[in-house]
Each structure stands twice: as C-alpha cells, then as structure tokens.
Design a protein around this motif. Structure first.
Motif, PDB file in Angstrom:
ATOM      1  N   LEU A 125       0.105  -6.375  -7.790  1.00  0.00           N
ATOM      2  CA  LEU A 125      -0.320  -4.993  -7.932  1.00  0.00           C
ATOM      3  C   LEU A 125      -0.774  -4.762  -9.359  1.00  0.00           C
ATOM      4  O   LEU A 125      -0.109  -5.196 -10.306  1.00  0.00           O
ATOM      5  CB  LEU A 125       0.809  -4.009  -7.612  1.00  0.00           C
ATOM      6  N   VAL A 126      -1.918  -4.102  -9.512  1.00  0.00           N
ATOM      7  CA  VAL A 126      -2.469  -3.735 -10.814  1.00  0.00           C
ATOM      8  C   VAL A 126      -2.434  -2.209 -10.857  1.00  0.00           C
ATOM      9  O   VAL A 126      -3.164  -1.544 -10.113  1.00  0.00           O
ATOM     10  CB  VAL A 126      -3.911  -4.266 -10.983  1.00  0.00           C
TER      11      VAL A 126
ATOM     12  N   CYS B 118      -4.414   4.870 -10.165  1.00  0.00           N
ATOM     13  CA  CYS B 118      -4.959   3.919  -9.204  1.00  0.00           C
ATOM     14  C   CYS B 118      -4.054   2.696  -9.185  1.00  0.00           C
ATOM     15  O   CYS B 118      -3.522   2.302 -10.224  1.00  0.00           O
ATOM     16  CB  CYS B 118      -6.369   3.516  -9.647  1.00  0.00           C
ATOM     17  N   VAL B 119      -3.873   2.123  -8.010  1.00  0.00           N
ATOM     18  CA  VAL B 119      -3.145   0.863  -7.879  1.00  0.00           C
ATOM     19  C   VAL B 119      -3.973  -0.062  -7.004  1.00  0.00           C
ATOM     20  O   VAL B 119      -4.315   0.278  -5.875  1.00  0.00           O
ATOM     21  CB  VAL B 119      -1.745   1.052  -7.246  1.00  0.00           C
ATOM     22  N   ASN B 120      -4.315  -1.226  -7.534  1.00  0.00           N
ATOM     23  CA  ASN B 120      -5.004  -2.244  -6.750  1.00  0.00           C
ATOM     24  C   ASN B 120      -3.961  -3.171  -6.152  1.00  0.00           C
ATOM     25  O   ASN B 120      -3.093  -3.668  -6.868  1.00  0.00           O
ATOM     26  CB  ASN B 120      -5.941  -3.084  -7.618  1.00  0.00           C
ATOM     27  N   VAL B 121      -4.061  -3.390  -4.849  1.00  0.00           N
ATOM     28  CA  VAL B 121      -3.181  -4.331  -4.157  1.00  0.00           C
ATOM     29  C   VAL B 121      -4.034  -5.553  -3.833  1.00  0.00           C
ATOM     30  O   VAL B 121      -4.951  -5.482  -3.016  1.00  0.00           O
ATOM     31  CB  VAL B 121      -2.590  -3.717  -2.867  1.00  0.00           C
ATOM     32  N   LEU B 122      -3.722  -6.653  -4.489  1.00  0.00           N
ATOM     33  CA  LEU B 122      -4.503  -7.871  -4.310  1.00  0.00           C
ATOM     34  C   LEU B 122      -3.989  -8.668  -3.116  1.00  0.00           C
ATOM     35  O   LEU B 122      -2.840  -8.493  -2.690  1.00  0.00           O
ATOM     36  CB  LEU B 122      -4.467  -8.701  -5.587  1.00  0.00           C
TER      37      LEU B 122
ATOM     38  N   ALA C 138       0.840  -1.205   0.000  1.00  0.00           N
ATOM     39  CA  ALA C 138       0.000   0.000   0.000  1.00  0.00           C
ATOM     40  C   ALA C 138       0.876   1.257   0.000  1.00  0.00           C
ATOM     41  O   ALA C 138       0.559   2.225  -0.688  1.00  0.00           O
ATOM     42  CB  ALA C 138      -0.945  -0.004   1.196  1.00  0.00           C
TER      43      ALA C 138
ATOM     44  N   LYS D 112      -2.825   1.326 -12.829  1.00  0.00           N
ATOM     45  CA  LYS D 112      -3.494   1.956 -13.969  1.00  0.00           C
ATOM     46  C   LYS D 112      -2.862   3.321 -14.227  1.00  0.00           C
ATOM     47  O   LYS D 112      -2.759   4.146 -13.324  1.00  0.00           O
ATOM     48  CB  LYS D 112      -4.993   2.137 -13.700  1.00  0.00           C
TER      49      LYS D 112
ATOM     50  N   GLN E  68       2.265 -10.377  -3.349  1.00  0.00           N
ATOM     51  CA  GLN E  68       1.064  -9.577  -3.583  1.00  0.00           C
ATOM     52  C   GLN E  68       1.109  -9.086  -5.023  1.00  0.00           C
ATOM     53  O   GLN E  68       2.145  -8.606  -5.479  1.00  0.00           O
ATOM     54  CB  GLN E  68       1.053  -8.353  -2.665  1.00  0.00           C
TER      55      GLN E  68
ATOM     56  N   ALA F  51       2.212   1.642  -3.491  1.00  0.00           N
ATOM     57  CA  ALA F  51       1.137   2.150  -4.338  1.00  0.00           C
ATOM     58  C   ALA F  51       0.900   3.633  -4.093  1.00  0.00           C
ATOM     59  O   ALA F  51       0.715   4.412  -5.046  1.00  0.00           O
ATOM     60  CB  ALA F  51      -0.144   1.360  -4.083  1.00  0.00           C
TER      61      ALA F  51
END
Length: 110
Positions: free
Chosen positions: A62-63, A37-41, A23, A65, A60, A26
C-alpha cells in the motif's frame, strides 16, 4: 493553524497479507481524511527475517499519500486497523510536489 511545512506531502508505505481486504483498509483511511489517496498494488512475494527465521509470504503493498501533519493521527488509526504484530510504517518525505497536487492533498486530509 498548520504551517506550510506541516502540510508537506509524505508517502507512507505498508504491506498487508494477500488475503486481507486492502481496499477496505484504504477506504477507512481516506474516509477518515487520514490519507488523500491509497494505492493498493497487486499481490507480491515478500521475503523477510522474522523472529530468527527467513519467511516468505504473499502480500499487497500500500502506498499512502498524506501530509506531514496527519502522520501521527494516521499512525494511531493504522495500528488499530492493521493485523500485523509489527507492521511496516515507513514515512517518506516528498522532496517536491506540484502546487496543484499539494493543494489537493492538503484539502483532502482536512
């Protein structure tokens, strides 16, 4: 001035170790306008070949955008922050995005 093609949406995939503060990683990218935006799965198991051996680690996903014209700057900062010797940095072009999302994305990284 950026062309419309330069502002086209892209997704960057990477992984970080399970104990890394993803996080915080990100947040840096978003605060510096390198990503909208960054998604942390959630933590997952990764199996991969490294230096002749098959390894298994908890990581983890990370996606990230961003826009095409921010990829070079993102990659430079990414390598300053990322702890891996060879980090996943996969850039995937988005075939389509809604006009509203594309506008938000472009605004968020400029």
């Amino acid at each position: 001035m950026s062309s419309a093609a330069d502002a086209s949406p892209v997704i960057v995939l990477t992984t970080l170790g399970a104990t890394t503060d993803a996080a915080a990683f990100a947040r840096v990218l978003v605060n510096e306008r390198l990503a909208a935006c960054v998604n942390v799965l959630p933590v997952m198991t990764s199996v991969y070949r490294w230096k002749g051996s098959v390894e298994e680690e908890r990581e983890q996903q990370l996606v990230i955008k961003t826009t095409r014209d921010r990829v070079a700057a993102l990659e430079t900062r990414f390598h300053e922050l990322h702890p891996y010797e060879v980090a996943e940095f996969l850039v995937i072009s988005a075939a389509e995005a809604s006009a509203a999302y594309g506008a938000w994305l472009a605004e968020s990284v400029t």
